[in-house]
Design an enzyme around this catalytic site. Sequence first.
Site, PDB file in Angstrom:
ATOM      1  N   LYS A 157      -6.718   3.488  -3.214  1.00  0.00           N
ATOM      2  CA  LYS A 157      -7.279   3.333  -1.649  1.00  0.00           C
ATOM      3  C   LYS A 157      -7.277   4.911  -1.302  1.00  0.00           C
ATOM      4  O   LYS A 157      -6.563   5.749  -1.929  1.00  0.00           O
ATOM      5  CB  LYS A 157      -6.207   2.887  -0.910  1.00  0.00           C
ATOM      6  CG  LYS A 157      -6.321   2.641   0.532  1.00  0.00           C
ATOM      7  CD  LYS A 157      -5.114   2.023   1.178  1.00  0.00           C
ATOM      8  CE  LYS A 157      -5.191   2.068   2.590  1.00  0.00           C
ATOM      9  NZ  LYS A 157      -4.000   1.386   3.289  1.00  0.00           N
ATOM     10  N   ASP A 189       0.863  -1.100  -0.144  1.00  0.00           N
ATOM     11  CA  ASP A 189       0.012  -0.075  -0.067  1.00  0.00           C
ATOM     12  C   ASP A 189       0.826   1.215   0.080  1.00  0.00           C
ATOM     13  O   ASP A 189       1.422   1.703   1.035  1.00  0.00           O
ATOM     14  CB  ASP A 189      -0.902  -0.063   1.199  1.00  0.00           C
ATOM     15  CG  ASP A 189      -1.933  -1.011   1.223  1.00  0.00           C
ATOM     16  OD1 ASP A 189      -1.976  -1.946   0.284  1.00  0.00           O
ATOM     17  OD2 ASP A 189      -2.866  -1.027   1.889  1.00  0.00           O
ATOM     18  N   LYS A 246     -10.178   0.172  -2.269  1.00  0.00           N
ATOM     19  CA  LYS A 246      -9.794   0.070  -0.956  1.00  0.00           C
ATOM     20  C   LYS A 246     -10.258   1.060  -0.190  1.00  0.00           C
ATOM     21  O   LYS A 246      -9.845   2.226  -0.217  1.00  0.00           O
ATOM     22  CB  LYS A 246      -8.587  -0.591  -0.687  1.00  0.00           C
ATOM     23  CG  LYS A 246      -7.951  -0.726   1.039  1.00  0.00           C
ATOM     24  CD  LYS A 246      -6.994  -1.198   1.316  1.00  0.00           C
ATOM     25  CE  LYS A 246      -6.662  -1.455   2.776  1.00  0.00           C
ATOM     26  NZ  LYS A 246      -5.285  -1.939   2.912  1.00  0.00           N
TER      27      LYS A 246
END
Lengths: 315, 607
Positions: free
Chosen positions: A187, A126, A216
């Site tokens: 995300k 991430d 996400k």
Amino acid sequence: MAKTEPNRTPLVEFSADKMKELVRNFTPEKITAFLDVTDLNADTQSPKLNKMADWATTFGCASVCVNPVEADKLPALLKGTNVKECYVIDFPLGKMDIEMKAVLATHTVKKSRELRGEGKGFIDLDMVINVGRFKKDPEYTLEEINAICDAADGEHVKVIVRSAELTEKELYKVSEIVASSRAHFIKNSTGMDGYGAMPDHIRIMREVVGNSMGVKAAGGISDAMTAMRLIYAGAPEESLQTPELFRLGTSKPLTIITSMGWLRHNTDDWLDAGIIPCTICPFHHTGKLRVEIREASNRRCQNCKFKEYRKHKEF
Amino acid sequence: MKAIKGGYFGRLLRVNLDDFTFNSEEIPEKLLIDFIGGRGLGSKILFDELPANAEPLGPENKLIFATGPLTGINAPTTSRFAVVAKSPLTGTIGGCSSGGHFGIDLKSTGYDVLVVEGIAKIPCYICIIDNNVEIRDASGLWGKNTHETTDALLSETDSKAGIACIGPSGENEQLIAAIMNEKNHAAGRGGLGAVMGSKKLKAVVVSGNNKTPVGDKDIVDRAIKQWRIFVGEAPLTKDVLKEYGTPALVNTINHDGSFPSYNFQEGVFNDAESLSGETFKELYFVKRQPCAGCPIACARLTATPEREGKGPEFETIWSFGASCGVNDLEKIIHANYNCNEYGFDTISAGNTVACAMEMSEKGYFPEPVMQQIREDIGRDLKFGDAGAIVKLSELIGKNEGFGKELGLGSSRLAEKYGHPEVAMHVKGLELPAYDPRGFHGMSLTLATNNRGGCHLRSYLVSTEALSTPFPINRFEKKGKAGLAKLYQDLTTTIDSMVACLFTSFALNPDLYAKLVGTVMGIEMDGNDLLKTGERIWTIERLFNLREGKSRKDDTLPDRVLNQPFTSGLSKGYKIEFDELLDEYYHVRGWNNEGVPEKEKLEELDLV
């Protein structure tokens, strides 16, 4: 520019019937498969890692998400399971240069694979984009995302865009950049931004990246009602409701799982009583925002039909 | 063929105090499946065996101590037990759940349930050690407080036994008397201590070595492990209650502007900081003393420079504190100790003192009563008088002076002197510390509660104030009728299995059903469990209807319904109560008068 933004209403205007139908189709087990069990605190130690790994494997979560330093322990804890390791890259500010980000990604992947010994496919990275650079030079962002994807050597990359620091127009733009990159997910937040996961932002991200890229949601997700709103926004169709296309980052997986059990009983009543529009609207959360974003948000609130809720801030 | 594989011994001990006889009975499996145990089984037995309009303090009333299928299996919070009888305070079905370790000890005797009938000719106590049952003379204990009684019986019987007893309050059949176990745990609400006193039953002593049977042990162990994970990690059970105990709620509820102060005349107590969980911890906390096997550990030992004991809990801090306008936590602690030692309900007692304070200030008492009060406390009774709450709680315990009147409870006190509107109760049971004007779902659960104005039978505060499992709009009426029913039905099963209500901060209906089902060795999901809860709730309703209760009793004090707060964060909100109640009856399948429809009774197998 802000004055011409469409006054599109946030999640509260989503169809109640569709939302209820969505909830009825979910179970605690199904929602658990979306969860990235997260702890990114400075003082995280082994006992907490052990716990997170235990929860993730006991209940069947998607991954355990931690800082890269934990790559010397986490792979061993998850070895032999289907639970992935998730490491954040350049967290939470995203202010390293591209080369350093890539080095960190390469190093983390290598270290994890060596310890786990199960080959490829067990890692998520991430990464946080450099929001400041993005605002001036979107191409820089595309370059840095692709550099991390290369460094990831085939492992999945999720791109954290820090939506609380973006105007709506910028959110559209950055989503387009991510969609055109080699990343696997977009995300919204680090969980440490001005606010967390807002259905409105998740909806925009899904709208832009389409149905073949993952979305996400992260930040402040600690119950199933919040989670279901985000799923409604980011994965309304059944084909999107897989861990490959939708995730929820949370440090509170257990409360999400157990509250999903509550939500399945008296679903209509929970949803009817649970509507507190401002709490799920990004424009309500102005306290930590930059001036220009705060002003734009305030303008939205002034025209909002739910502004009474904002007046009574204690719901 | 037996359907149930575990959770029970299947035996009930019936003791008749008229003639000191007792016998063991087998409990039919269907009763256990349909009513689980604890409160549910007790309610069913009372409904079946007690004639309508029986005198609560007469020989017909039965006092039922009941364990559940989870008692003794070492799952979190399952050391509790239920007590059921007709309440002398409310005239409704009465029931309480209490912690400590008495529940485990009762189960370990090999009996699931103890039913006490009749009235003894002399003070006595029941002693059950393993399967050996004795009814012993308690003349020497009569007059002793709950701590003295417990110490004497521990030394006389088994030093590790569970002991439930009454103090002087119960002996004097005060309508707010409690049954106390392990000295400081209370089956407090509704005056069940008076029922015990009316039977001349001073105590019940239980001890044994029988282990609760369970279904498939491996599956049960896995289900218990899941409970441990969830209870061990939920924010309220892991952090808040462990750190501050229930007093943690003071600041939260006061912040919401729904902390009833000055006998429900205001919703904000300006000195709440003096009563807060943080203050309590800093100044008086000694150590945690959890119920047996409980990981939450909300109960705590406390000490002041003069005395030591256990508690108080949040409700007591409120009832003797904000409700009486008192900001002196030390005096509240002393009043709480008095309640525990003399054996009466702290919520009813504090509320009744608050009611008396308002009546006194407004000149509602005749001069002889005012004179008695001056004689008792040395001055007129007013809000904020910290010394008075200590003195009056002592006088309630001794049943002396004005304390004798306070022991009637607020409803009878206010009625007696012509001002029933000053008593803050439902069905005669004093309201708790959550003002419905700020929690509209709670208005419904308090008004329709089968035992009167109590929060513990449907803790919607969990979601309306504590955002658990979700934050919901506390002033919204949509959805609240259904949620009130959900919480009532689930809490009924929690009281029946028997576990602590606080587990509902961490678990959900399916997780409860999973453990109960695996222990009993039968298939059960959340819907099955909730249906059982509905059955129990409904039979309690039928009990109350038989006693003459009706829609008119499902209401709240006029002050709460018609006088919105004028300050604080609940300012100006008025409860749309009739609409809520109509909707509630509808979702319950009851007619507009609150009577269950025939179809509903058939559905619940209650015809």
